[in-house]
Write a protein that holds these residues in place. Sequence first.
Motif, PDB file in Angstrom:
ATOM      1  N   MET A 251       5.076  19.869 -12.638  1.00  0.00           N
ATOM      2  CA  MET A 251       4.644  19.075 -11.494  1.00  0.00           C
ATOM      3  C   MET A 251       5.584  19.487 -10.371  1.00  0.00           C
ATOM      4  O   MET A 251       6.803  19.330 -10.493  1.00  0.00           O
ATOM      5  N   LEU A 252       5.031  20.039  -9.316  1.00  0.00           N
ATOM      6  CA  LEU A 252       5.849  20.623  -8.261  1.00  0.00           C
ATOM      7  C   LEU A 252       6.342  19.570  -7.278  1.00  0.00           C
ATOM      8  O   LEU A 252       5.586  18.723  -6.818  1.00  0.00           O
ATOM      9  N   GLY A 253       7.624  19.645  -6.961  1.00  0.00           N
ATOM     10  CA  GLY A 253       8.227  18.761  -5.976  1.00  0.00           C
ATOM     11  C   GLY A 253       8.310  19.457  -4.630  1.00  0.00           C
ATOM     12  O   GLY A 253       7.722  20.519  -4.417  1.00  0.00           O
ATOM     13  N   GLY A 254       9.074  18.880  -3.716  1.00  0.00           N
ATOM     14  CA  GLY A 254       9.249  19.457  -2.385  1.00  0.00           C
ATOM     15  C   GLY A 254       9.970  20.795  -2.427  1.00  0.00           C
ATOM     16  O   GLY A 254       9.747  21.665  -1.597  1.00  0.00           O
ATOM     17  N   ASP A 255      10.866  20.980  -3.404  1.00  0.00           N
ATOM     18  CA  ASP A 255      11.527  22.262  -3.641  1.00  0.00           C
ATOM     19  C   ASP A 255      11.717  22.393  -5.155  1.00  0.00           C
ATOM     20  O   ASP A 255      11.586  21.405  -5.884  1.00  0.00           O
ATOM     21  N   PRO A 256      12.030  23.596  -5.641  1.00  0.00           N
ATOM     22  CA  PRO A 256      12.109  23.795  -7.101  1.00  0.00           C
ATOM     23  C   PRO A 256      13.063  22.857  -7.831  1.00  0.00           C
ATOM     24  O   PRO A 256      12.852  22.549  -9.002  1.00  0.00           O
ATOM     25  N   SER A 257      14.098  22.361  -7.169  1.00  0.00           N
ATOM     26  CA  SER A 257      15.030  21.445  -7.848  1.00  0.00           C
ATOM     27  C   SER A 257      14.393  20.094  -8.157  1.00  0.00           C
ATOM     28  O   SER A 257      14.907  19.327  -8.960  1.00  0.00           O
TER      29      SER A 257
ATOM     30  N   PRO B 289       0.840  -1.197   0.000  1.00  0.00           N
ATOM     31  CA  PRO B 289       0.000   0.000   0.000  1.00  0.00           C
ATOM     32  C   PRO B 289       0.877   1.250   0.000  1.00  0.00           C
ATOM     33  O   PRO B 289       1.965   1.266   0.587  1.00  0.00           O
ATOM     34  N   SER B 290       0.396   2.295  -0.654  1.00  0.00           N
ATOM     35  CA  SER B 290       1.154   3.529  -0.747  1.00  0.00           C
ATOM     36  C   SER B 290       0.195   4.712  -0.819  1.00  0.00           C
ATOM     37  O   SER B 290      -1.013   4.538  -1.035  1.00  0.00           O
ATOM     38  N   GLN B 291       0.734   5.887  -0.648  1.00  0.00           N
ATOM     39  CA  GLN B 291      -0.046   7.114  -0.819  1.00  0.00           C
ATOM     40  C   GLN B 291       0.891   8.217  -1.249  1.00  0.00           C
ATOM     41  O   GLN B 291       2.103   8.127  -1.054  1.00  0.00           O
ATOM     42  N   GLY B 292       0.340   9.240  -1.862  1.00  0.00           N
ATOM     43  CA  GLY B 292       1.169  10.352  -2.317  1.00  0.00           C
ATOM     44  C   GLY B 292       0.324  11.548  -2.689  1.00  0.00           C
ATOM     45  O   GLY B 292      -0.911  11.530  -2.570  1.00  0.00           O
ATOM     46  N   LYS B 293       1.011  12.584  -3.147  1.00  0.00           N
ATOM     47  CA  LYS B 293       0.351  13.811  -3.589  1.00  0.00           C
ATOM     48  C   LYS B 293       0.943  14.238  -4.916  1.00  0.00           C
ATOM     49  O   LYS B 293       2.126  14.005  -5.178  1.00  0.00           O
ATOM     50  N   LEU B 294       0.121  14.851  -5.740  1.00  0.00           N
ATOM     51  CA  LEU B 294       0.562  15.479  -6.979  1.00  0.00           C
ATOM     52  C   LEU B 294       0.145  16.939  -6.911  1.00  0.00           C
ATOM     53  O   LEU B 294      -1.003  17.245  -6.555  1.00  0.00           O
ATOM     54  N   ARG B 295       1.091  17.841  -7.242  1.00  0.00           N
ATOM     55  CA  ARG B 295       0.789  19.276  -7.251  1.00  0.00           C
ATOM     56  C   ARG B 295       1.247  19.871  -8.574  1.00  0.00           C
ATOM     57  O   ARG B 295       2.388  19.671  -8.981  1.00  0.00           O
ATOM     58  N   LEU B 296       0.356  20.611  -9.209  1.00  0.00           N
ATOM     59  CA  LEU B 296       0.673  21.286 -10.460  1.00  0.00           C
ATOM     60  C   LEU B 296       0.944  22.769 -10.217  1.00  0.00           C
ATOM     61  O   LEU B 296       0.370  23.368  -9.307  1.00  0.00           O
ATOM     62  N   SER B 297       1.793  23.346 -11.071  1.00  0.00           N
ATOM     63  CA  SER B 297       1.960  24.799 -11.057  1.00  0.00           C
ATOM     64  C   SER B 297       0.642  25.409 -11.556  1.00  0.00           C
ATOM     65  O   SER B 297      -0.151  24.738 -12.221  1.00  0.00           O
TER      66      SER B 297
END
Length: 122
Positions: A108-114, A94-102
């Motif tokens: 697709m935004l990560g934890g920091d811009p890099s 089992p897993s979970q996650g998030k996706l964030r768009l600009s």
Amino acid sequence: MRFMPLFLIAVTTPALANPGTQTLKAIPAKFQGEWARTLADCASRGGENAAGFKVTARTIVYYEDSEEVLQVRLLDANSLAYTSKFISTDGEEPSQGKLRLSPDGKRMLGGDPSEDLLRCAG
């Protein structure tokens, strides 16, 4: 007692308007596509895109692993949380996650811009 229906409407309306309560069976189209660290990496689609991934309505495919998406919850207009079954050569879990768009939908935004990924064309 005649004011009770108005009270019920006031209580239920905010819950309906809150995107965080909207549960879906699939990832919305605006999140789908091939995502890569650089535009040059877009030529290495699918499993060869080592730093990025491909998002479909029901899967997220990485370089060697994948996730079968089971449930999606919209957090706001440009982000979602999902639960999934992570599938690798070691098995499934089992897993979970998030996706964030600009806001423009091109990153697709990560934890920091890099860690941001770019949307590959077509």
